[in-house]
Design an enzyme around this catalytic site. Structure first.
Site, PDB file in Angstrom:
ATOM      1  N   CYS A  85      -1.167  -4.117  11.302  1.00  0.00           N
ATOM      2  CA  CYS A  85      -0.525  -5.000  12.281  1.00  0.00           C
ATOM      3  C   CYS A  85       0.591  -4.303  13.066  1.00  0.00           C
ATOM      4  CB  CYS A  85      -0.054  -6.280  11.604  1.00  0.00           C
ATOM      5  SG  CYS A  85      -1.452  -7.365  11.249  1.00  0.00           S
ATOM      6  N   GLU A 105      -5.181  -7.309   3.065  1.00  0.00           N
ATOM      7  CA  GLU A 105      -4.665  -7.715   1.747  1.00  0.00           C
ATOM      8  C   GLU A 105      -4.787  -9.214   1.504  1.00  0.00           C
ATOM      9  OE1 GLU A 105      -1.492  -8.845   4.443  1.00  0.00           O
ATOM     10  OE2 GLU A 105      -2.744  -7.053   4.303  1.00  0.00           O
ATOM     11  N   HIS A 126      -4.927  -8.460   8.463  1.00  0.00           N
ATOM     12  CA  HIS A 126      -4.380  -8.301   7.115  1.00  0.00           C
ATOM     13  C   HIS A 126      -5.483  -8.214   6.054  1.00  0.00           C
ATOM     14  CE1 HIS A 126      -0.061  -8.825   7.920  1.00  0.00           C
ATOM     15  NE2 HIS A 126      -0.477  -9.563   8.932  1.00  0.00           N
TER      16      HIS A 126
END
Length: 375
Positions: free
Chosen positions: A258, A346, A344
């Site tokens: 990001c 994760e 993202h």
């Protein structure tokens, strides 16, 4: 009960448009920030504690917020990072067995002002058409002119450096010191789950403040580098951009997520721009150009990198694109072990569509380490 004591509240947008609602509980308050919306059906606690949302008034498009309570383990940082919450129906009671507190208790403990009973469909529709802008939420409904004056003084997100507001002040370690892989991470708003994903793959991480220098990071002699997500405009992050340039020169693996993705692009001479609305939610479709596969991703960003400049850059290759608007969602350097994505991995909303990116990072680390050993 608590929800019977609601006070009148409003949302005043920078262009003068007003939406009305009620306070959550009996709390009076006022909060300023850039208004934006998230399309996720779940994950509100993670959203509220994500450093990337620092300074923003969050509109949740899901009609019910708070119904599954909160859990102290489900946070992405040590505190709430949003400036305020705007929702349709706020649930004061919760039913999830694993929850340890209500959302109201969680917000009260973090001193966050929230309003509910808002026509969020109308509000989100308005933001979609007119773009993200500064706003104020308040129970001071009789002093609109004064709120307008205060709102005019709130700085625009464009050109705003916020990494310093959320980054660690001092370096710290995460993971097992005996791990075979050492990763130096630049914290410009890092999420805890990123550190968890790096640790569980066998890394020991040293997390550095946003203004750390390359000599400071490299003196630890890491096997690879990571540049995190974070809030605000990437262009003012001159120190981080300089660090990225120096890392690239080392030939060691570098992964960015990001804001880190944008920093790596800027380090390669590609500019960024503020989006009309940005991408915020857990259901954004991405096309992996390398594999031809689609991915369902979690996203949270209001800036993007220039696609034309990226395509014209001899050192870069676009690896992922956002299928809704064809914005750049991932890049890699052609002659370096450097790559980044504008979402993202994760968060695993697919639930594991983007997990492979961490595996790719560790594959690069292992390849580089093997080459170093052979030399």
């Amino acid at each position: 009960m608590k929800y019977q004591a609601k006070k009148k509240a409003l949302i005043l947008l920078a262009d003068g448009t007003i939406f009305y609602g009620k306070s959550v509980g009996d709390k009076e308050g006022t909060a300023f920030g850039e208004v934006c919306f998230n399309t996720g059906m779940t994950g509100y606690q993670e959203i509220f504690t994500d450093p990337s949302y620092f300074g923003q008034l969050m509109v949740t498009t899901n009609a019910h917020i708070g119904n599954y309570g909160t859990n102290k383990e489900e946070v992405e940082s040590e505190s709430v990072k949003i400036a305020g919450l705007i929702c349709r129906n706020f649930s004061y009671e919760y039913s999830r067995p694993s929850a340890d507190a209500s959302l109201q208790d969680f917000l009260d403990s973090n001193d966050l002002f929230a309003i509910s009973d808002v026509d969020t469909r109308a509000l989100v529709s308005y933001i979609r058409d007119n773009g993200a802008m500064n706003a104020v939420i308040s129970t001071d409904v009789d002093n609109i002119e004064e709120l307008k004056k205060q709102l005019e003084k709130v700085p625009s997100m464009e050109g705003l450096e916020l990494a310093s507001k959320v980054s660690t002040k001092e370096p710290y370690f995460y993971g097992d010191p005996s791990a075979n892989i050492k990763i130096a991470a630049l914290d410009i708003g890092i999420k805890k789950n990123i550190l968890r994903n790096l640790e569980k793959r066998g890394a020991y991480i040293k997390v550095f403040p946003y203004n750390a220098t390359f000599p400071e990071m490299s003196s630890w002699n890491p096997d690879a580098y990571f540049i995190s997500n974070g809030p605000g405009d990437p262009e003012p992050l001159s120190e981080a951009i300089t660090v990225a340039k120096e890392i690239i020169k080392t030939d060691k693996p570098l992964f960015g997520i990001c804001l880190g993705h944008q920093v790596i692009a800027l380090a390669n001479g590609v500019s960024t721009y503020k989006m009309h609305n940005g991408h915020r939610g857990i259901n954004h479709p991405i096309l992996n150009l390398l594999t031809g596969k689609g991915e369902i991703t979690s996203q949270n960003h209001g800036f993007a990198i220039n696609r034309e400049e990226t395509e014209a850059n001899d050192n870069l290759e676009i690896t992922h694109v956002h299928l809704n608007d064809q914005t750049v969602a991932g890049i890699r350097m052609k002659n370096k072990d450097v790559f980044s994505v504008q979402y993202h991995p994760e968060a695993s909303p697919g639930p594991h569509d983007a997990d492979y990116l961490f595996d790719d990072f560790f594959s690069l680390i292992e390849k580089t380490s093997k080459q170093s050993t052979e030399v």
